[in-house]
Design a protein around this motif. Structure first.
Motif, short mmCIF file in Angstrom:
data_model
loop_
_atom_site.label_atom_id
_atom_site.label_comp_id
_atom_site.label_asym_id
_atom_site.label_seq_id
_atom_site.Cartn_x
_atom_site.Cartn_y
_atom_site.Cartn_z
N VAL A 75 -59.58 5.33 4.27
CA VAL A 75 -58.90 4.68 5.44
C VAL A 75 -58.67 3.30 5.62
O VAL A 75 -57.75 2.74 6.11
N GLY A 76 -59.51 2.61 4.94
CA GLY A 76 -59.14 1.33 4.55
C GLY A 76 -57.88 1.00 4.12
O GLY A 76 -56.87 0.04 4.55
N CYS A 77 -57.24 1.78 3.21
CA CYS A 77 -56.22 1.79 2.38
C CYS A 77 -54.95 2.29 3.24
O CYS A 77 -53.96 1.61 3.21
N VAL A 78 -55.35 3.02 3.93
CA VAL A 78 -54.31 3.47 4.96
C VAL A 78 -53.89 2.58 6.03
O VAL A 78 -52.95 2.59 6.37
N LEU A 79 -55.02 1.95 6.54
CA LEU A 79 -54.83 0.92 7.80
C LEU A 79 -54.11 -0.30 6.87
O LEU A 79 -53.30 -0.85 7.67
N PHE A 80 -54.40 -0.54 5.64
CA PHE A 80 -53.66 -1.83 5.00
C PHE A 80 -52.20 -1.23 4.96
O PHE A 80 -51.17 -2.09 5.15
N GLY A 81 -52.00 0.02 4.60
CA GLY A 81 -50.60 0.42 4.39
C GLY A 81 -49.89 0.40 5.71
O GLY A 81 -48.75 0.03 5.77
N LEU A 82 -50.57 0.75 6.73
CA LEU A 82 -49.87 0.38 8.03
C LEU A 82 -49.52 -0.78 8.38
O LEU A 82 -48.37 -1.20 9.12
N LEU A 83 -50.19 -1.77 8.10
CA LEU A 83 -50.08 -3.03 8.45
C LEU A 83 -49.15 -3.60 7.52
O LEU A 83 -48.14 -4.34 8.02
N VAL A 84 -48.98 -3.15 6.35
CA VAL A 84 -47.72 -3.60 5.45
C VAL A 84 -46.48 -3.00 6.10
O VAL A 84 -45.10 -3.68 6.08
N ILE A 85 -46.49 -1.73 6.54
CA ILE A 85 -45.37 -1.07 7.07
C ILE A 85 -44.85 -1.77 8.52
O ILE A 85 -43.68 -2.38 8.74
N ARG A 86 -45.86 -2.11 9.00
CA ARG A 86 -45.70 -3.11 10.42
C ARG A 86 -44.83 -4.46 10.11
O ARG A 86 -43.85 -4.74 10.50
N LYS B 298 -40.78 -5.65 10.82
CA LYS B 298 -40.48 -6.76 11.65
C LYS B 298 -39.70 -7.91 10.67
O LYS B 298 -39.47 -9.18 11.10
N ARG B 299 -39.53 -7.34 9.39
CA ARG B 299 -38.89 -8.25 8.63
C ARG B 299 -39.75 -9.53 8.26
O ARG B 299 -39.12 -10.51 7.82
N ARG B 300 -40.76 -9.31 7.87
CA ARG B 300 -41.79 -10.45 7.49
C ARG B 300 -41.90 -10.44 6.07
O ARG B 300 -42.14 -11.69 5.60
N ILE B 301 -41.72 -9.32 5.57
CA ILE B 301 -41.63 -9.17 3.74
C ILE B 301 -40.37 -8.24 3.56
O ILE B 301 -40.22 -7.39 4.27
N SER B 302 -40.05 -8.51 2.20
CA SER B 302 -39.01 -7.74 1.72
C SER B 302 -39.12 -6.42 1.29
O SER B 302 -40.67 -6.27 1.06
N PHE B 303 -38.25 -5.66 1.00
CA PHE B 303 -38.54 -4.34 0.65
C PHE B 303 -39.26 -4.08 -0.68
O PHE B 303 -40.16 -3.47 -0.78
N ARG B 304 -38.87 -5.04 -1.55
CA ARG B 304 -39.69 -5.04 -2.78
C ARG B 304 -41.25 -5.33 -2.86
O ARG B 304 -41.83 -4.58 -3.31
N TYR B 305 -41.46 -6.28 -1.92
CA TYR B 305 -42.97 -6.48 -1.64
C TYR B 305 -43.78 -5.44 -0.92
O TYR B 305 -44.95 -5.01 -1.25
N THR B 306 -42.75 -4.93 -0.04
CA THR B 306 -43.20 -3.88 0.66
C THR B 306 -43.68 -2.50 -0.19
O THR B 306 -44.75 -2.03 -0.21
N VAL B 307 -42.69 -2.19 -1.19
CA VAL B 307 -43.10 -1.14 -2.31
C VAL B 307 -44.19 -1.48 -2.94
O VAL B 307 -45.11 -0.48 -3.13
N GLY B 308 -44.07 -2.67 -3.41
CA GLY B 308 -45.46 -3.33 -4.08
C GLY B 308 -46.60 -2.87 -3.59
O GLY B 308 -47.70 -2.35 -4.06
N TRP B 309 -46.98 -3.45 -2.42
CA TRP B 309 -47.93 -3.25 -1.51
C TRP B 309 -48.40 -1.91 -1.43
O TRP B 309 -49.34 -1.33 -1.17
N LEU B 310 -47.48 -1.07 -0.98
CA LEU B 310 -47.68 0.29 -0.83
C LEU B 310 -48.12 1.24 -1.85
O LEU B 310 -48.79 2.09 -1.74
N VAL B 311 -47.73 0.89 -2.98
CA VAL B 311 -48.01 1.29 -4.16
C VAL B 311 -49.58 0.99 -4.44
O VAL B 311 -50.22 1.88 -4.90
#
Length: 88
Positions: free
Chosen positions: A13-24, A28-41
Motif C-alpha cells: 500500500v505504501g508503494c502504491v500510494l507513493f506511485g500515485l504521488l509520482v504520477i500526480r 502536473k509536469r513537476r517531474i520529467s518523464f525519465r524521472y517518473t519512470v525511475g520512481w515508478l520502477v
C-alpha cells in the motif's frame, strides 16, 4: 491475519500510494518523464519486494529488525543512491 500478511499489505500500500504521488507530479509536469519512470520502477520493486518478505525474514531477524523495517531501510538506501546519481 498474521503479522507477515499485515507487513506485506503495509509495504504494498505504501508503494502504491507513493506511485500515485509520482504520477500526480508527472501529470502536473513537476517531474520529467525519465524521472517518473525511475520512481515508478522503484515503486514496482517495492511491491515485488512485499511478495518476497519470507525471503528477507532471516536477514531481518539476524539484524534484529522486522522484515518491513529491513525493506524500508533497503529502499531508503536505494533512494539515497538515486539522489546521489542525480546530483552528480
Amino acid at each position: 491475519m498474521n503479522q507477515e500478511t499485515v507487513q506485506r499489505i503495509e509495504l504494498a500500500v505504501g508503494c502504491v500510494l507513493f506511485g500515485l504521488l509520482v504520477i500526480r507530479f508527472s501529470q502536473k509536469r513537476r517531474i520529467s518523464f525519465r524521472y517518473t519512470v525511475g520512481w515508478l520502477v522503484l515503486c514496482g520493486l517495492g511491491i515485488f519486494a512485499s511478495l518476497l518478505i519470507p525471503v528477507f525474514t532471516p536477514i531481518a531477524e539476524f539484524l534484529k529488525l522486522s522484515p518491513t523495517v529491513f525493506l524500508i531501510a533497503v529502499a531508503s538506501v536505494g533512494s539515497a543512491l538515486l539522489f546521489l546519481q542525480l546530483t552528480v
